[in-house]
Design a protein around this motif. Structure first.
Motif, PDB file in Angstrom:
ATOM      1  N   LEU A 210      17.033   9.101  37.702  1.00 14.09           N
ATOM      2  CA  LEU A 210      15.143   9.991  37.688  1.00 14.09           C
ATOM      3  C   LEU A 210      15.185  10.289  35.855  1.00 14.09           C
ATOM      4  O   LEU A 210      14.216  10.735  36.027  1.00 14.09           O
ATOM      5  CB  LEU A 210      15.643  10.929  39.294  1.00 14.09           C
ATOM      6  N   GLY A 211      16.592  10.665  35.688  1.00 12.69           N
ATOM      7  CA  GLY A 211      16.193  11.830  34.766  1.00 12.69           C
ATOM      8  C   GLY A 211      15.773  10.800  33.054  1.00 12.69           C
ATOM      9  O   GLY A 211      14.190  10.934  32.562  1.00 12.69           O
ATOM     10  N   ALA A 212      16.522   9.332  32.894  1.00 14.63           N
ATOM     11  CA  ALA A 212      16.463   8.591  32.499  1.00 14.63           C
ATOM     12  C   ALA A 212      14.627   7.826  32.494  1.00 14.63           C
ATOM     13  O   ALA A 212      14.158   7.542  31.729  1.00 14.63           O
ATOM     14  CB  ALA A 212      17.333   7.052  32.232  1.00 14.63           C
ATOM     15  N   LEU A 223      14.717  18.757  40.499  1.00 11.54           N
ATOM     16  CA  LEU A 223      15.662  19.331  41.543  1.00 11.54           C
ATOM     17  C   LEU A 223      14.839  20.308  42.645  1.00 11.54           C
ATOM     18  O   LEU A 223      14.811  20.406  44.096  1.00 11.54           O
ATOM     19  CB  LEU A 223      16.497  19.484  41.288  1.00 11.54           C
ATOM     20  N   LEU A 224      13.913  20.973  42.262  1.00 12.54           N
ATOM     21  CA  LEU A 224      12.659  22.254  42.829  1.00 12.54           C
ATOM     22  C   LEU A 224      12.139  20.925  44.198  1.00 12.54           C
ATOM     23  O   LEU A 224      12.181  21.130  45.187  1.00 12.54           O
ATOM     24  CB  LEU A 224      11.595  22.108  42.058  1.00 12.54           C
ATOM     25  N   PRO A 249      17.938  10.530  49.669  1.00 15.06           N
ATOM     26  CA  PRO A 249      16.142  10.431  50.288  1.00 15.06           C
ATOM     27  C   PRO A 249      15.298  11.286  49.917  1.00 15.06           C
ATOM     28  O   PRO A 249      14.011  10.809  49.064  1.00 15.06           O
ATOM     29  CB  PRO A 249      16.300  10.508  51.721  1.00 15.06           C
ATOM     30  N   PHE A 250      15.683  12.879  48.998  1.00 19.63           N
ATOM     31  CA  PHE A 250      14.933  13.757  49.165  1.00 19.63           C
ATOM     32  C   PHE A 250      14.558  13.561  47.381  1.00 19.63           C
ATOM     33  O   PHE A 250      13.250  13.626  47.465  1.00 19.63           O
ATOM     34  CB  PHE A 250      15.864  15.458  49.527  1.00 19.63           C
ATOM     35  N   LEU A 251      16.015  13.053  46.617  1.00 20.21           N
ATOM     36  CA  LEU A 251      15.159  12.993  45.136  1.00 20.21           C
ATOM     37  C   LEU A 251      14.683  11.616  45.142  1.00 20.21           C
ATOM     38  O   LEU A 251      13.670  12.182  44.221  1.00 20.21           O
ATOM     39  CB  LEU A 251      16.847  12.467  44.760  1.00 20.21           C
ATOM     40  N   PHE A 252      14.479  10.831  46.034  1.00 17.93           N
ATOM     41  CA  PHE A 252      14.261   9.610  45.574  1.00 17.93           C
ATOM     42  C   PHE A 252      12.235   9.979  45.536  1.00 17.93           C
ATOM     43  O   PHE A 252      11.415   9.766  45.118  1.00 17.93           O
ATOM     44  CB  PHE A 252      14.085   8.338  46.357  1.00 17.93           C
ATOM     45  N   LEU A 253      12.848  10.503  47.649  1.00 20.43           N
ATOM     46  CA  LEU A 253      11.148  10.999  47.366  1.00 20.43           C
ATOM     47  C   LEU A 253       9.945  12.279  46.380  1.00 20.43           C
ATOM     48  O   LEU A 253       9.303  12.195  45.657  1.00 20.43           O
ATOM     49  CB  LEU A 253      10.162  11.876  48.958  1.00 20.43           C
ATOM     50  N   SER A 254      11.045  12.952  46.094  1.00 22.35           N
ATOM     51  CA  SER A 254      10.830  13.826  44.462  1.00 22.35           C
ATOM     52  C   SER A 254      10.332  13.194  43.647  1.00 22.35           C
ATOM     53  O   SER A 254       9.229  13.325  42.928  1.00 22.35           O
ATOM     54  CB  SER A 254      12.238  14.576  44.274  1.00 22.35           C
ATOM     55  N   GLY A 255      11.306  12.002  43.129  1.00 22.00           N
ATOM     56  CA  GLY A 255      10.779  11.102  42.104  1.00 22.00           C
ATOM     57  C   GLY A 255       9.714  10.397  42.079  1.00 22.00           C
ATOM     58  O   GLY A 255       8.345   9.930  41.132  1.00 22.00           O
TER      59      GLY A 255
END
Length: 264
Positions: A210-212, A223-224, A249-255
């Protein structure tokens, strides 16, 4: 990006095909991984292992889970076949899990807005591949608490190519390094202090991807968002037990949310 109705329909069909492949991957990859782990454990202990190897993602035709009849092309048209067959197998009439059609529909929903945000075909193709790969990883993590390296590698390659295409490769590489290092150090520190693996390595790789994709400046926001979505999930759906919560899943939705917030 302006496309004709015919071109937009063709794009939707491609995305549905991506979704169909992603759904198959979420079924076959965990089975094959479990088989390989069991085989490795038996070999290490010197115990015979005679279980039949499951079909991999690249081998074997699609079959009905109930009667194991090989499915033809007319049974595999994304969404349409499920609707026409009323969610039942053509051959044994057993109920078909909505797993496939839900993933196909989700791929379509998250990728269709790319027709508005992307400026050319390369950007559209790479973003579509990246989002479908991240969705696949998130579903497997939710169901099995595992994140396949294959999904992260495909998404990471797409993210880096996107930034090469837009001339922001340095920002992407920095986002990948900082994203990986920050969460890895947090994981290492928690493991040393509490002797608990609070964050899996799959989550570390996913945040690096996600950072890339979105760049180093957006890691804090990612992250927030992921943390807030996780807290909301716990408040609404989490049962009172001590099973670990998959963070993928939370990182995916965040992205996805942050990408469209930046581009719509």
């Amino acid at each position: 990006m302006l496309l004709t109705p015919t071109q937009s329909s063709f794009f939707a069909l491609i995305i549905l095909s991506f979704g169909s492949f992603a759904a198959l991957f979420t079924v076959r990859w965990p089975r094959l991984s479990e088989y390989l782990w069991q085989k490795e454990a038996h070999n290490a202990l010197g115990i015979p292992f005679e279980a039949e190897i499951p079909e991999s993602i690249s081998t074997g035709r699609s079959r009905c889970e109930s009667c194991h009849h090989t499915l033809s092309w007319k049974d595999l048209i994304p969404i349409l076949s499920y609707g026409l067959l009323q969610g039942r197998c053509r051959y044994c009439q057993m109920r078909i899990s909505p797993h496939y059609v839900l993933i196909e529909s989700t791929c379509l929903c998250i990728c269709l807005p790319l027709l508005i945000t992307c400026h050319d075909l390369i950007e559209l193709s790479l973003n579509s591949l990246l989002m479908c790969s991240l969705l696949t990883a998130a579903i497997i993590d939710y169901q099995h608490k595992l994140i396949p390296d294959e999904c992260c590698l495909i998404a990471l390659a797409a993210a880096l190519l996107l930034n090469i295409h837009s001339g922001t490769l340095e920002n992407a590489v920095l986002g990948m390094i900082v994203g990986y290092s920050a969460v890895y150090l947090l994981r290492w520190g928690y493991l040393k202090i509490r002797n608990i693996e609070a964050i899996g390595l799959g989550d570390v790789k996913l945040l690096a991807t996600l950072g890339a994709w979105l760049g180093v400046l957006h890691l804090t926001t990612l992250l927030l968002y992921a943390s807030l979505i996780g807290i909301l999930y716990i408040l609404l759906y989490r049962e009172k037990n001590k099973e670990p919560i998959p963070f993928g899943p939370f990182l995916f939705l965040s992205g996805i949310i942050h990408y469209y917030y930046l581009n719509l």
